[in-house]
Design an enzyme around this catalytic site. Structure first.
Site, PDB file in Angstrom:
ATOM      1  N   HIS A 258      -3.086   2.542  -7.257  1.00 34.56           N
ATOM      2  CA  HIS A 258      -3.320   3.814  -6.031  1.00 34.56           C
ATOM      3  C   HIS A 258      -1.894   4.583  -6.137  1.00 34.56           C
ATOM      4  O   HIS A 258      -0.948   3.997  -6.584  1.00 34.56           O
ATOM      5  CB  HIS A 258      -3.734   3.090  -4.896  1.00 34.56           C
ATOM      6  CG  HIS A 258      -2.806   2.304  -4.188  1.00 34.56           C
ATOM      7  ND1 HIS A 258      -2.816   0.942  -4.461  1.00 34.56           N
ATOM      8  CD2 HIS A 258      -1.669   2.284  -3.285  1.00 34.56           C
ATOM      9  CE1 HIS A 258      -1.841   0.138  -3.844  1.00 34.56           C
ATOM     10  NE2 HIS A 258      -1.541   1.129  -3.180  1.00 34.56           N
TER      11      HIS A 258
ATOM     12  N   HIS B 254       4.575   5.244  -2.132  1.00 34.55           N
ATOM     13  CA  HIS B 254       4.781   4.602  -3.436  1.00 34.55           C
ATOM     14  C   HIS B 254       3.660   4.628  -4.209  1.00 34.55           C
ATOM     15  O   HIS B 254       2.720   5.195  -4.032  1.00 34.55           O
ATOM     16  CB  HIS B 254       4.763   3.099  -2.980  1.00 34.55           C
ATOM     17  CG  HIS B 254       3.748   2.413  -2.229  1.00 34.55           C
ATOM     18  ND1 HIS B 254       3.461   2.298  -0.889  1.00 34.55           N
ATOM     19  CD2 HIS B 254       2.574   1.962  -2.959  1.00 34.55           C
ATOM     20  CE1 HIS B 254       2.489   1.742  -0.712  1.00 34.55           C
ATOM     21  NE2 HIS B 254       1.731   1.386  -2.118  1.00 34.55           N
TER      22      HIS B 254
ATOM     23  N   GLU C 138       4.942  -0.692  -6.045  1.00 33.69           N
ATOM     24  CA  GLU C 138       4.388  -1.849  -5.641  1.00 33.69           C
ATOM     25  C   GLU C 138       3.571  -2.288  -7.177  1.00 33.69           C
ATOM     26  O   GLU C 138       3.298  -1.752  -8.036  1.00 33.69           O
ATOM     27  CB  GLU C 138       3.297  -1.653  -4.700  1.00 33.69           C
ATOM     28  CG  GLU C 138       2.571  -2.940  -4.209  1.00 33.69           C
ATOM     29  CD  GLU C 138       1.344  -2.529  -3.599  1.00 33.69           C
ATOM     30  OE1 GLU C 138       1.183  -1.078  -3.325  1.00 33.69           O
ATOM     31  OE2 GLU C 138       0.913  -3.344  -2.644  1.00 33.69           O
TER      32      GLU C 138
END
Lengths: 134, 134
Positions: free
Chosen positions: B7, B79, B130
């Protein structure tokens, strides 16, 4: 209306270092740099299984990403690109909804050779959005 | 090493407005808000054909995205999340390559119920990364 996420673009202050990070530290499939003089950028595509990361580095005077790098000297995520089937219909719908289209509002031919438009980041949570007709 | 882009996370100052932009202006499939008290955020997932957009809104005191919104009042891309098969092996490889892992270096359970780690943005062109084990 929007379809796939075509790419996430990251502006970088050091293209070789960024390529090495993605290739060696993250183990990704990093392409060769491509100069795009019409867009004032050198681009490197990183192919992921479901989408692409586009590294952007300034090319020549007046590069459109120089201002971003001046404000963000370490680099940063510059924009996201969503695919649309009909860019003119998308533009007209977005304008009807009150979103601002950057520039003249006429699509330009983007780095992939396809028509693109950019939407004003203030209308999308500070996030620059590119639309690409596929 | 990295696999799919799981994502792109966008921090937003007004969750209802952001949901309406993606639903009405961009015509996307916008989910319902989910409170994640362990992470100090309310999240909304936007399903695209190949990946997800994650809208992030502060929840409670000391939300980890409040500082970002203080610096970026309009919001912004917060992010990107890449999938990995083995997060401990990924962490060790990244450290060997000189990348800094945030926090203790021990994976936490993320918003999808899977182990996650964050990498220092200064090591990745100003882009917070991430990693999620899938």
């Amino acid at each position: 209306m929007i379809g796939r996420l075509n790419h996430v673009a990251i502006a970088v202050p050091d293209l070789e270092a960024a390529m090495a990070q993605y290739r060696d530290a993250l183990g990704a499939d990093v392409g060769a740099p491509q100069d795009e003089p019409d867009h004032g950028v050198t681009v490197v595509f990183i192919e992921l299984p479901n989408t692409k990361i586009e590294l952007l580095y300034p090319l020549g005077e007046g590069s459109p990403i120089q201002g971003f790098l001046d404000k963000n000297p370490s680099g940063g995520i510059h924009h996201v690109c969503y695919e649309v089937e009909d860019i003119l219909a998308a533009r007209d719908h977005l304008r009807d909804q009150g979103a601002r289209v950057l520039g003249t509002g006429e699509p330009k031919i983007g780095a992939h050779g396809k028509p693109v438009l950019f939407l004003h980041p203030k209308d999308f949570n500070g996030c620059l959005v590119e639309l690409e007709q596929v």
